[in-house]
Design a protein around this motif. Structure first.
Motif, PDB file in Angstrom:
ATOM      1  N   PHE A   1       0.783  -1.227   0.000  1.00  0.00           N
ATOM      2  CA  PHE A   1       0.000   0.000   0.000  1.00  0.00           C
ATOM      3  C   PHE A   1       0.820   1.286   0.000  1.00  0.00           C
ATOM      4  N   VAL A   2       2.106   1.207  -0.213  1.00  0.00           N
ATOM      5  CA  VAL A   2       2.873   2.432  -0.463  1.00  0.00           C
ATOM      6  C   VAL A   2       2.535   2.927  -1.868  1.00  0.00           C
ATOM      7  N   ARG A   3       2.175   4.192  -1.996  1.00  0.00           N
ATOM      8  CA  ARG A   3       1.866   4.776  -3.303  1.00  0.00           C
ATOM      9  C   ARG A   3       2.815   5.955  -3.553  1.00  0.00           C
ATOM     10  N   PHE A   4       3.650   5.817  -4.564  1.00  0.00           N
ATOM     11  CA  PHE A   4       4.619   6.859  -4.890  1.00  0.00           C
ATOM     12  C   PHE A   4       3.965   7.976  -5.711  1.00  0.00           C
ATOM     13  N   ARG A   5       4.378   9.212  -5.438  1.00  0.00           N
ATOM     14  CA  ARG A   5       3.973  10.359  -6.236  1.00  0.00           C
ATOM     15  C   ARG A   5       5.213  10.941  -6.910  1.00  0.00           C
ATOM     16  N   LYS A   6       5.115  11.180  -8.199  1.00  0.00           N
ATOM     17  CA  LYS A   6       6.253  11.731  -8.929  1.00  0.00           C
ATOM     18  C   LYS A   6       6.402  13.211  -8.622  1.00  0.00           C
TER      19      LYS A   6
ATOM     20  N   GLY B   1      15.872  14.287 -11.938  1.00  0.00           N
ATOM     21  CA  GLY B   1      17.184  14.834 -11.669  1.00  0.00           C
ATOM     22  C   GLY B   1      18.268  13.890 -12.117  1.00  0.00           C
ATOM     23  N   LYS B   2      19.251  14.392 -12.854  1.00  0.00           N
ATOM     24  CA  LYS B   2      20.349  13.590 -13.364  1.00  0.00           C
ATOM     25  C   LYS B   2      19.856  12.406 -14.191  1.00  0.00           C
ATOM     26  N   GLY B   3      18.776  12.671 -14.950  1.00  0.00           N
ATOM     27  CA  GLY B   3      18.256  11.633 -15.837  1.00  0.00           C
ATOM     28  C   GLY B   3      17.429  10.565 -15.156  1.00  0.00           C
ATOM     29  N   ARG B   4      17.095  10.743 -13.872  1.00  0.00           N
ATOM     30  CA  ARG B   4      16.315   9.754 -13.126  1.00  0.00           C
ATOM     31  C   ARG B   4      15.041  10.406 -12.601  1.00  0.00           C
ATOM     32  N   GLU B   5      13.934   9.639 -12.689  1.00  0.00           N
ATOM     33  CA  GLU B   5      12.680  10.122 -12.130  1.00  0.00           C
ATOM     34  C   GLU B   5      12.747  10.067 -10.603  1.00  0.00           C
ATOM     35  N   GLN B   6      12.066  11.015  -9.949  1.00  0.00           N
ATOM     36  CA  GLN B   6      12.103  11.114  -8.495  1.00  0.00           C
ATOM     37  C   GLN B   6      10.686  11.023  -7.937  1.00  0.00           C
ATOM     38  N   PHE B   7      10.534  10.186  -6.903  1.00  0.00           N
ATOM     39  CA  PHE B   7       9.224   9.919  -6.327  1.00  0.00           C
ATOM     40  C   PHE B   7       9.289  10.031  -4.801  1.00  0.00           C
ATOM     41  N   VAL B   8       8.131  10.306  -4.209  1.00  0.00           N
ATOM     42  CA  VAL B   8       8.034  10.360  -2.750  1.00  0.00           C
ATOM     43  C   VAL B   8       6.730   9.688  -2.338  1.00  0.00           C
ATOM     44  N   ALA B   9       6.703   9.110  -1.139  1.00  0.00           N
ATOM     45  CA  ALA B   9       5.504   8.434  -0.637  1.00  0.00           C
ATOM     46  C   ALA B   9       5.388   8.629   0.865  1.00  0.00           C
TER      47      ALA B   9
ATOM     48  N   ASP C   1      -0.153  13.678  -7.993  1.00  0.00           N
ATOM     49  CA  ASP C   1       0.886  13.929  -8.988  1.00  0.00           C
ATOM     50  C   ASP C   1       0.302  13.792 -10.370  1.00  0.00           C
ATOM     51  N   MET C   2       1.180  13.845 -11.384  1.00  0.00           N
ATOM     52  CA  MET C   2       0.733  13.893 -12.767  1.00  0.00           C
ATOM     53  C   MET C   2       0.154  12.578 -13.268  1.00  0.00           C
TER      54      MET C   2
ATOM     55  N   ASN D   1      -4.545   7.004   2.060  1.00  0.00           N
ATOM     56  CA  ASN D   1      -3.297   7.229   1.332  1.00  0.00           C
ATOM     57  C   ASN D   1      -3.300   6.623  -0.066  1.00  0.00           C
ATOM     58  N   LEU D   2      -4.426   6.015  -0.476  1.00  0.00           N
ATOM     59  CA  LEU D   2      -4.492   5.327  -1.772  1.00  0.00           C
ATOM     60  C   LEU D   2      -5.327   6.142  -2.741  1.00  0.00           C
ATOM     61  N   PRO D   3      -4.781   6.491  -3.900  1.00  0.00           N
ATOM     62  CA  PRO D   3      -5.548   7.302  -4.849  1.00  0.00           C
ATOM     63  C   PRO D   3      -6.789   6.602  -5.367  1.00  0.00           C
ATOM     64  N   GLU D   4      -6.772   5.260  -5.417  1.00  0.00           N
ATOM     65  CA  GLU D   4      -7.918   4.537  -5.939  1.00  0.00           C
ATOM     66  C   GLU D   4      -9.030   4.351  -4.918  1.00  0.00           C
ATOM     67  N   ALA D   5      -8.713   4.596  -3.617  1.00  0.00           N
ATOM     68  CA  ALA D   5      -9.676   4.263  -2.566  1.00  0.00           C
ATOM     69  C   ALA D   5     -10.953   5.085  -2.677  1.00  0.00           C
ATOM     70  N   GLU D   6     -10.829   6.350  -3.119  1.00  0.00           N
ATOM     71  CA  GLU D   6     -12.024   7.178  -3.204  1.00  0.00           C
ATOM     72  C   GLU D   6     -13.005   6.674  -4.257  1.00  0.00           C
ATOM     73  N   LEU D   7     -12.547   5.791  -5.163  1.00  0.00           N
ATOM     74  CA  LEU D   7     -13.426   5.234  -6.189  1.00  0.00           C
ATOM     75  C   LEU D   7     -14.223   4.043  -5.688  1.00  0.00           C
ATOM     76  N   ILE D   8     -13.756   3.405  -4.606  1.00  0.00           N
ATOM     77  CA  ILE D   8     -14.339   2.131  -4.178  1.00  0.00           C
ATOM     78  C   ILE D   8     -15.811   2.251  -3.822  1.00  0.00           C
ATOM     79  N   PRO D   9     -16.252   3.233  -3.008  1.00  0.00           N
ATOM     80  CA  PRO D   9     -17.680   3.278  -2.654  1.00  0.00           C
ATOM     81  C   PRO D   9     -18.604   3.344  -3.861  1.00  0.00           C
ATOM     82  N   SER D  10     -18.273   4.202  -4.842  1.00  0.00           N
ATOM     83  CA  SER D  10     -19.148   4.324  -6.006  1.00  0.00           C
ATOM     84  C   SER D  10     -19.131   3.051  -6.852  1.00  0.00           C
TER      85      SER D  10
END
Length: 499
Positions: A149-154, A158-166, A222-223, A257-266
């Motif tokens: 359940f860790v969800r990374f956000r871009k 930097g230096k040719g590498r994508e950077q994410f945080v969670a 994120d994007m 903390n999950l972006p998909e969780a808000e879709l579950i009830p509907s």
């Protein structure tokens, strides 16, 4: 635990207060526990506390302001060595990550008791053992949930590498313990995982552990958020919804903390109508998983007969598949068989397995691992190329479970006829075809596993996975791991020959 000597004349009537450097100072606890056992200190004379990192976990002795270690034992009276079972030590190491404050006392009490009670850890009715197992189970579950359940956000590049945080909120002190998992899984990107207690980070070279943080400091969108929600909506199957089971596997406390969780009830609200629509669709064919038996009267006596039958099978999956069957290739009595996912575009055009870009990478890997391709039998779990047309290009599509299941019987016959000693499964599709169930490659990778009919099985990645890694450094790391996996097979094959 290393062997030590006890001084039975020592300090059983003195009280000791041990201040550990942190909640996860397991090495400090282990060192102090060993020292206390050496001088025969009983559990009821020891108090374990957690302090700041300034006192370095030293012992407080009555009458002494700052003693750095227990008094030495009488060397003229050595006793028998301390021997603690490895399973008990492993259980303790896991349980010490629990949040309950009594875990250090419990672990030391068990160590003391284990000296006089053989195989104490094997007694599930013992109250101390029962509690230790409960702690260990809670830790394993917490680690599993963090993996899932860790969800990374871009946040940029930097230096040719994508950077994410969670952001994640574990129940126990597991943050540093899970760091190697995320390093191995997300080698090709820079990432930071922040929890209230600690943070872990990877920059492509160094795995670092730092202080904790606040959720407010971590971006919550994120994007790619919209794309993730769209993907989750499409894979949601209303016919398989079991709300209690879903909440057990994905507790609601993680939903925030999950972006998909808000879709579950509907989606749950509309599940009933979607199931009714699915049932109303005409069912004019048998499930593919059951179809394989229809074309088989008796096991084939040769590979040629096997492939000839499969070419004529009218019940084989055809939608989005090429008409061409790609046969296995190699010595019919090869000691090692390699099974991939399915033929690619070049394999379909040439009628041979592993001749495209992934096959060329496999050839190089085999050579570095000391394996001769000419001595191996190479085939695929699914025998035809599945694709979708995009202009003049044919784009690979992954076979579904029913299509994999259809070919499983045929692959079993290939293995029976070739009779290899070791089978290599390249990728999740091949592993599922061989085992009949989904397989997590990371969990079983780099192990020689027992397989049917006294054979051995190695599960590793498919070379096409290596081709998809975007950054060169990450690709080199994964390629080296792949070569090591293949080398394991060579060593295992040699050992079997000598046995």
């Amino acid at each position: 635990m290393a062997a030590a000597t006890l001084d039975s004349n020592s300090h059983s009537n003195r009280d000791y207060r041990i201040s550990l450097a942190s909640e996860v100072d397991i090495d400090g606890w282990r060192n102090h526990a060993r020292a206390l056992l050496q001088v025969g200190v009983p559990p009821d004379r020891v108090t374990w506390t957690v302090a700041g990192r300034t006192d370095s976990g030293q012992l407080d002795l009555p009458g002494a302001a700052a003693a750095s270690a227990p008094p030495e034992h009488n060397r003229d009276r050595p006793l028998s060595p301390i021997r603690i079972a490895k399973p008990l030590l492993a259980l303790i190491n896991t349980s010490l990550l629990h949040r309950n404050e009594d875990r250090f006392d419990l672990a030391y009490r068990l160590l003391c008791r284990a000296e006089s009670v053989p195989r104490l850890h094997d007694n599930p009715a013992d109250p101390d053992v029962l509690q230790l197992n409960r702690y260990a189970k809670a830790i394993r579950r917490d680690i599993h949930k963090m993996h899932a359940f860790v969800r990374f956000r871009k946040i940029g590049e930097g230096k040719g590498r994508e950077q994410f945080v969670a952001w994640f909120e574990p129940d126990h002190h597991i943050t540093a313990a899970v760091a190697p998992f995320f390093r191995n899984r997300f080698t090709g990107m820079d990432w930071l995982i922040v929890t209230p207690e600690a943070s872990i980070a990877w920059d492509g070279q160094t795995l670092a552990v730092g202080p904790g943080g606040r959720k407010e400091d971590v971006p919550q969108e994120d994007m790619v958020e919209a794309e993730w929600r769209t993907y989750y909506t499409h894979i949601f199957n209303p016919a398989r919804v079991k709300i209690a089971a879903m909440k057990s596997e994905m507790p609601m406390k993680y939903w925030k903390n999950l972006p998909e969780a808000e879709l579950i009830p509907s989606m749950l609200d509309g599940a009933s109508a979607r199931v009714d629509a699915m049932v109303a669709q005409p069912q004019d064919s048998l499930p593919l998983a059951d179809a394989a038996t229809l074309s088989v009267a008796e096991p084939p006596s040769s590979l040629d007969q096997l492939y000839h039958r499969l070419e004529r099978a009218s019940d084989a999956p055809r939608q989005n598949f090429s008409d061409r069957l790609v046969r296995g290739a190699g010595p019919p009595d090869a000691r090692i068989m390699i099974i991939g996912e399915q033929p690619g575009d070049q394999e379909d055009r040439q009628g041979q397995p592993f001749v495209g870009p992934a096959g060329q990478l496999l050839d190089r890997s085999l050579a570095e691992a000391g394996l001769d391709r000419q001595q191996l039998f190479l085939t695929n779990a699914v025998k035809r190329f599945k694709y979708r047309q995009s202009g003049k290009r044919r784009i690979h599509e992954t076979p579904n479970v029913g299509e994999i299941n259809y070919y499983r019987w045929w692959v079993e016959q290939e293995i029976r006829l070739v009779s290899p000693r070791i089978v290599i499964a390249l990728g999740a599709t091949a592993a599922r075809c061989l085992t009949g169930q989904p397989v997590k490659i990371a969990r079983h990778r780099s192990e020689i596993l027992p397989f049917a009919d006294d054979r051995s099985l190695l599960i590793t990645v498919h070379p096409s996975y290596l081709l998809r890694i975007p950054d060169e450094q990450g690709r080199q790391v994964e390629y080296a791991k792949f070569v090591r996996d293949l080398a394991l097979v060579r060593h295992a094959s040699v050992n079997r020959d000598l046995a």
